[in-house]
Design a protein around this motif. Structure first.
Motif, PDB file in Angstrom:
ATOM      1  N   PHE A  36      19.932  -5.925  60.964  1.00 26.18           N
ATOM      2  CA  PHE A  36      20.030  -7.166  61.724  1.00 26.18           C
ATOM      3  C   PHE A  36      19.025  -7.162  62.884  1.00 26.18           C
ATOM      4  CE2 PHE A  36      21.721  -9.507  65.339  1.00 26.18           C
ATOM      5  CZ  PHE A  36      21.986 -10.747  64.779  1.00 26.18           C
ATOM      6  N   LEU A  37      18.983  -6.066  63.628  1.00 25.13           N
ATOM      7  CA  LEU A  37      18.081  -5.970  64.776  1.00 25.13           C
ATOM      8  C   LEU A  37      16.613  -5.963  64.338  1.00 25.13           C
ATOM      9  CD1 LEU A  37      20.071  -3.360  66.883  1.00 25.13           C
ATOM     10  CD2 LEU A  37      19.887  -5.825  67.299  1.00 25.13           C
ATOM     11  N   LEU A  38      16.308  -5.257  63.266  1.00 29.15           N
ATOM     12  CA  LEU A  38      14.931  -5.219  62.764  1.00 29.15           C
ATOM     13  C   LEU A  38      14.479  -6.594  62.264  1.00 29.15           C
ATOM     14  CD1 LEU A  38      15.022  -1.814  60.879  1.00 29.15           C
ATOM     15  CD2 LEU A  38      13.711  -2.342  62.952  1.00 29.15           C
ATOM     16  N   TYR A  39      15.350  -7.265  61.530  1.00 27.22           N
ATOM     17  CA  TYR A  39      15.015  -8.614  61.065  1.00 27.22           C
ATOM     18  C   TYR A  39      14.863  -9.572  62.247  1.00 27.22           C
ATOM     19  CZ  TYR A  39      16.053  -7.430  56.165  1.00 27.22           C
ATOM     20  OH  TYR A  39      16.047  -6.890  54.916  1.00 27.22           O
ATOM     21  N   GLY A  40      15.675  -9.373  63.272  1.00 27.54           N
ATOM     22  CA  GLY A  40      15.560 -10.216  64.458  1.00 27.54           C
ATOM     23  C   GLY A  40      14.210 -10.054  65.136  1.00 27.54           C
ATOM     24  N   CYS A  52      25.027 -10.837  58.905  1.00 35.57           N
ATOM     25  CA  CYS A  52      26.066 -11.241  59.863  1.00 35.57           C
ATOM     26  C   CYS A  52      27.384 -11.508  59.162  1.00 35.57           C
ATOM     27  CB  CYS A  52      25.645 -12.511  60.597  1.00 35.57           C
ATOM     28  SG  CYS A  52      24.447 -12.253  61.877  1.00 35.57           S
ATOM     29  N   ARG A  53      27.310 -12.262  58.106  1.00 34.88           N
ATOM     30  CA  ARG A  53      28.536 -12.610  57.385  1.00 34.88           C
ATOM     31  C   ARG A  53      29.210 -11.364  56.805  1.00 34.88           C
ATOM     32  NH1 ARG A  53      28.805 -18.242  56.819  1.00 34.88           N
ATOM     33  NH2 ARG A  53      26.802 -19.269  57.134  1.00 34.88           N
ATOM     34  N   ARG A  54      28.407 -10.475  56.275  1.00 40.35           N
ATOM     35  CA  ARG A  54      28.957  -9.254  55.695  1.00 40.35           C
ATOM     36  C   ARG A  54      29.521  -8.327  56.766  1.00 40.35           C
ATOM     37  NH1 ARG A  54      25.883  -4.649  52.297  1.00 40.35           N
ATOM     38  NH2 ARG A  54      27.735  -3.425  51.850  1.00 40.35           N
ATOM     39  N   GLY A  55      28.779  -8.131  57.857  1.00 36.06           N
ATOM     40  CA  GLY A  55      29.274  -7.303  58.952  1.00 36.06           C
ATOM     41  C   GLY A  55      30.571  -7.850  59.517  1.00 36.06           C
ATOM     42  N   VAL A  68      37.293  -6.493  69.413  1.00 42.40           N
ATOM     43  CA  VAL A  68      36.067  -6.842  70.135  1.00 42.40           C
ATOM     44  C   VAL A  68      34.838  -6.813  69.221  1.00 42.40           C
ATOM     45  CG1 VAL A  68      35.585  -4.497  70.959  1.00 42.40           C
ATOM     46  CG2 VAL A  68      34.791  -6.471  72.274  1.00 42.40           C
ATOM     47  N   ASP A  69      34.830  -5.953  68.207  1.00 38.82           N
ATOM     48  CA  ASP A  69      33.695  -5.913  67.277  1.00 38.82           C
ATOM     49  C   ASP A  69      33.568  -7.205  66.478  1.00 38.82           C
ATOM     50  OD1 ASP A  69      33.086  -3.390  68.191  1.00 38.82           O
ATOM     51  OD2 ASP A  69      33.901  -2.341  66.436  1.00 38.82           O
ATOM     52  N   VAL A  70      34.690  -7.859  66.220  1.00 37.43           N
ATOM     53  CA  VAL A  70      34.655  -9.165  65.542  1.00 37.43           C
ATOM     54  C   VAL A  70      33.945 -10.178  66.438  1.00 37.43           C
ATOM     55  CG1 VAL A  70      36.067 -11.065  64.638  1.00 37.43           C
ATOM     56  CG2 VAL A  70      36.698  -8.686  64.150  1.00 37.43           C
ATOM     57  N   ALA A  71      34.258 -10.151  67.721  1.00 36.96           N
ATOM     58  CA  ALA A  71      33.588 -11.052  68.667  1.00 36.96           C
ATOM     59  C   ALA A  71      32.089 -10.789  68.707  1.00 36.96           C
ATOM     60  CB  ALA A  71      34.191 -10.901  70.060  1.00 36.96           C
ATOM     61  N   ASP A  72      31.687  -9.517  68.661  1.00 36.04           N
ATOM     62  CA  ASP A  72      30.257  -9.184  68.644  1.00 36.04           C
ATOM     63  C   ASP A  72      29.566  -9.778  67.427  1.00 36.04           C
ATOM     64  OD1 ASP A  72      30.365  -7.747  71.007  1.00 36.04           O
ATOM     65  OD2 ASP A  72      30.598  -5.807  69.999  1.00 36.04           O
ATOM     66  N   TRP A  73      30.187  -9.652  66.244  1.00 33.57           N
ATOM     67  CA  TRP A  73      29.575 -10.188  65.027  1.00 33.57           C
ATOM     68  C   TRP A  73      29.587 -11.717  65.023  1.00 33.57           C
ATOM     69  CZ3 TRP A  73      26.310  -8.095  61.807  1.00 33.57           C
ATOM     70  CH2 TRP A  73      26.219  -6.713  61.769  1.00 33.57           C
ATOM     71  N   HIS A  75      29.254 -13.510  67.686  1.00 34.47           N
ATOM     72  CA  HIS A  75      28.150 -13.846  68.594  1.00 34.47           C
ATOM     73  C   HIS A  75      26.810 -13.720  67.867  1.00 34.47           C
ATOM     74  CE1 HIS A  75      25.157 -13.087  71.785  1.00 34.47           C
ATOM     75  NE2 HIS A  75      25.803 -14.092  72.335  1.00 34.47           N
ATOM     76  N   ARG A  76      26.652 -12.661  67.091  1.00 33.35           N
ATOM     77  CA  ARG A  76      25.420 -12.489  66.314  1.00 33.35           C
ATOM     78  C   ARG A  76      25.233 -13.652  65.338  1.00 33.35           C
ATOM     79  NH1 ARG A  76      26.900  -6.306  65.376  1.00 33.35           N
ATOM     80  NH2 ARG A  76      26.005  -5.491  67.276  1.00 33.35           N
ATOM     81  N   LEU A  77      26.314 -14.026  64.674  1.00 32.42           N
ATOM     82  CA  LEU A  77      26.246 -15.134  63.722  1.00 32.42           C
ATOM     83  C   LEU A  77      25.842 -16.432  64.422  1.00 32.42           C
ATOM     84  CD1 LEU A  77      26.709 -16.268  60.888  1.00 32.42           C
ATOM     85  CD2 LEU A  77      29.137 -16.479  61.453  1.00 32.42           C
TER      86      LEU A  77
END
Length: 90
Positions: A36-40, A52-55, A68-73, A75-77
């Protein structure tokens, strides 16, 4: 900027992790995050969206909806969708 060789290396690591631990094992999320970070960095938003959807799916199933990890993903989405000019439909 992310090099194609780096992306390919992480993709291989992801494949090994999936083979050893299963497609929805929480350890897979580490490699999804790296990709995700590399593609970004490469501004490859269309490739970020499925990650994002898979994570999000893995983390939500393994840790629960309110972790909290759900909130992080989420946010990424949202960030990817905003960068693409898209909206999230529920």
């Amino acid at each position: 900027m992310a090099t194609e060789a780096t992306i390919e290396s992480v993709q291989k690591e992801l494949t090994v992790c999936e083979t050893l631990h299963g497609l929805d094992d929480p350890r897979v999320v580490k490699y999804l995050t790296q990709l995700f970070l590399l593609y970004g960095k490469a501004r490859r938003f269309d490739e970020m969206l499925p990650l994002c959807r898979r994570g999000l799916d893995i983390v939500e199933k393994k840790r629960g909806t309110y972790h909290v990890d759900v909130a992080d993903w989420l946010h990424r989405l949202a960030t990817v969708l905003a960068a693409r000019g898209s909206r999230l439909e529920f």
